[in-house]
Design a protein around this motif. Structure first.
Motif, PDB file in Angstrom:
ATOM      1  N   HIS A  71       0.833  -1.209   0.000  1.00  8.32           N
ATOM      2  CA  HIS A  71       0.000   0.000   0.000  1.00  8.32           C
ATOM      3  C   HIS A  71       0.874   1.269   0.000  1.00  8.32           C
ATOM      4  O   HIS A  71       1.428   1.595  -1.036  1.00  8.32           O
ATOM      5  CB  HIS A  71      -0.980  -0.044   1.165  1.00  8.32           C
ATOM      6  CG  HIS A  71      -2.108   0.925   1.016  1.00  8.32           C
ATOM      7  ND1 HIS A  71      -2.860   0.998  -0.115  1.00  8.32           N
ATOM      8  CD2 HIS A  71      -2.594   1.877   1.862  1.00  8.32           C
ATOM      9  CE1 HIS A  71      -3.773   1.949   0.028  1.00  8.32           C
ATOM     10  NE2 HIS A  71      -3.632   2.500   1.215  1.00  8.32           N
ATOM     11  N   ASP A  87      -5.115   2.237   7.103  1.00  6.44           N
ATOM     12  CA  ASP A  87      -4.233   1.769   6.026  1.00  6.44           C
ATOM     13  C   ASP A  87      -2.863   2.461   6.056  1.00  6.44           C
ATOM     14  O   ASP A  87      -2.059   2.293   5.137  1.00  6.44           O
ATOM     15  CB  ASP A  87      -4.899   1.929   4.641  1.00  6.44           C
ATOM     16  CG  ASP A  87      -5.247   3.360   4.296  1.00  6.44           C
ATOM     17  OD1 ASP A  87      -5.608   4.132   5.208  1.00  6.44           O
ATOM     18  OD2 ASP A  87      -5.167   3.721   3.099  1.00  6.44           O
ATOM     19  N   HIS A  88      -2.607   3.209   7.140  1.00  7.73           N
ATOM     20  CA  HIS A  88      -1.290   3.857   7.296  1.00  7.73           C
ATOM     21  C   HIS A  88      -0.677   3.582   8.666  1.00  7.73           C
ATOM     22  O   HIS A  88       0.541   3.592   8.822  1.00  7.73           O
ATOM     23  CB  HIS A  88      -1.401   5.369   7.082  1.00  7.73           C
ATOM     24  CG  HIS A  88      -1.798   5.729   5.693  1.00  7.73           C
ATOM     25  ND1 HIS A  88      -0.898   6.140   4.741  1.00  7.73           N
ATOM     26  CD2 HIS A  88      -3.012   5.684   5.073  1.00  7.73           C
ATOM     27  CE1 HIS A  88      -1.542   6.349   3.594  1.00  7.73           C
ATOM     28  NE2 HIS A  88      -2.817   6.071   3.773  1.00  7.73           N
ATOM     29  N   HIS A 109      -0.171   3.855  -2.693  1.00 11.03           N
ATOM     30  CA  HIS A 109      -1.625   3.988  -2.464  1.00 11.03           C
ATOM     31  C   HIS A 109      -2.387   3.575  -3.724  1.00 11.03           C
ATOM     32  O   HIS A 109      -3.421   4.152  -4.050  1.00 11.03           O
ATOM     33  CB  HIS A 109      -1.958   5.441  -2.082  1.00 11.03           C
ATOM     34  CG  HIS A 109      -3.052   5.568  -1.057  1.00 11.03           C
ATOM     35  ND1 HIS A 109      -4.379   5.514  -1.383  1.00 11.03           N
ATOM     36  CD2 HIS A 109      -3.013   5.730   0.287  1.00 11.03           C
ATOM     37  CE1 HIS A 109      -5.116   5.673  -0.285  1.00 11.03           C
ATOM     38  NE2 HIS A 109      -4.298   5.792   0.753  1.00 11.03           N
ATOM     39  N   ASP A 141      -1.077  10.765   3.120  1.00 11.62           N
ATOM     40  CA  ASP A 141      -2.290  10.933   2.302  1.00 11.62           C
ATOM     41  C   ASP A 141      -2.432  12.350   1.751  1.00 11.62           C
ATOM     42  O   ASP A 141      -3.537  12.771   1.390  1.00 11.62           O
ATOM     43  CB  ASP A 141      -3.543  10.563   3.105  1.00 11.62           C
ATOM     44  CG  ASP A 141      -3.981   9.119   2.852  1.00 11.62           C
ATOM     45  OD1 ASP A 141      -3.438   8.479   1.927  1.00 11.62           O
ATOM     46  OD2 ASP A 141      -4.862   8.638   3.572  1.00 11.62           O
ATOM     47  N   HIS A 163      -0.353   9.387   9.592  1.00 12.01           N
ATOM     48  CA  HIS A 163      -1.645   9.676  10.221  1.00 12.01           C
ATOM     49  C   HIS A 163      -2.267   8.374  10.703  1.00 12.01           C
ATOM     50  O   HIS A 163      -1.747   7.290  10.433  1.00 12.01           O
ATOM     51  CB  HIS A 163      -2.581  10.445   9.284  1.00 12.01           C
ATOM     52  CG  HIS A 163      -3.006   9.709   8.042  1.00 12.01           C
ATOM     53  ND1 HIS A 163      -2.116   9.371   7.043  1.00 12.01           N
ATOM     54  CD2 HIS A 163      -4.216   9.258   7.640  1.00 12.01           C
ATOM     55  CE1 HIS A 163      -2.768   8.755   6.073  1.00 12.01           C
ATOM     56  NE2 HIS A 163      -4.044   8.659   6.416  1.00 12.01           N
TER      57      HIS A 163
HETATM   58 ZN   LIG Z   1      -4.698   6.281   2.824  1.00 14.76          ZN
END
Ligand SMILES: [Zn+2]
Length: 228
Positions: A8, A54-55, A196, A128, A50
């Motif tokens: 990702h 997904d991070h 991403h 992001d 953040h």
């Molecule tokens: Zn993201």
């Protein structure tokens, strides 16, 4: 230094004395790619842009005895967590050991990172921060997003960036490449690693067709390593 695409928006950078991880995300263990035993004497520096799932993956907390965490201040840790943590907000400059760290403001949540490693290579990780132009969103939303993305990226004009990790999200349809285009036209990087992209590795091939395509790393699968 060696730079490995994990999953990702997750990257690993291995230097002589340390291992840097950015936005390490295992997706419930499916992509748990870092084996600390591979780096017996190296300290870990773990960056989280953040708190989105997904991070930020709590799997990173298992390295507390050998890691320094550089975390956006919206990340939530367990109350009893005892590790070494530096909290960051947008638009800060700080030094952690031999890392010179700067943050930008994300237009989604948290920060983007600019990190000069051991006085040598400079790495940009956008988190992001992205040109989130959604087809079908209001013009006002898309204009605001364009402004906020360009405002932050413009802060890097004139900087020499060795490696840049920038989102290229196929959910944005024909606008998936706007963030990368703007970054490469405005700032540029010796090596650009898309991220991403939700396992759509063809995105990297498409970006290779661009005028700046020679700078785009052709990531074919998770675990691919590039020598920077
Ligand atoms: Zn993201």
């Amino acid at each position: 230094m060696n730079m490995t695409y994990l999953h990702h928006s997750g990257f690993q950078i291995e230097t002589k004395h340390s291992v840097l991880l950015f936005d390490y995300y295992t997706q419930n263990g499916m992509f748990d790619r870092v084996n600390e035993g591979d780096f017996p004497h190296k300290k870990f520096y773990i960056f989280v842009s953040h708190g989105h799932g997904d991070h930020y993956d709590p799997a990173i907390l298992r390295w507390a005895d050998r890691a320094h965490y550089i975390l956006s201040d919206d990340v939530e840790l367990p109350k009893d967590f005892k590790g070494e943590v530096t909290w960051v907000k947008p638009h800060q400059k700080l030094t952690v050991d031999d890392l010179e760290i700067e943050t930008l403001a994300s237009n989604d949540q948290g920060v983007a990172f600019v990190v000069k490693v051991a006085g040598k290579r400079t790495v940009f990780h956008a988190g992001d921060l992205n040109w989130w132009h959604w087809n079908g969103e209001s013009e006002e939303f898309n204009n605001d997003i364009a402004d906020s993305y360009r405002r932050e990226i413009d802060l890097l004009k004139g900087r020499e960036i060795d490696v840049a990790c920038v989102p290229a999200d196929p959910r944005l349809q024909d606008k998936y490449d706007w963030a990368v285009d703007y970054f490469m036209e405005t700032v540029g990087a010796k090596v650009l690693l898309p991220m991403h992209f939700w396992k759509h590795f063809d995105i990297c091939e498409k970006l290779r067709q661009k005028p700046y395509g020679a700078h785009v790393a052709l990531i074919r699968r998770e675990g691919d390593t590039f020598i920077i």
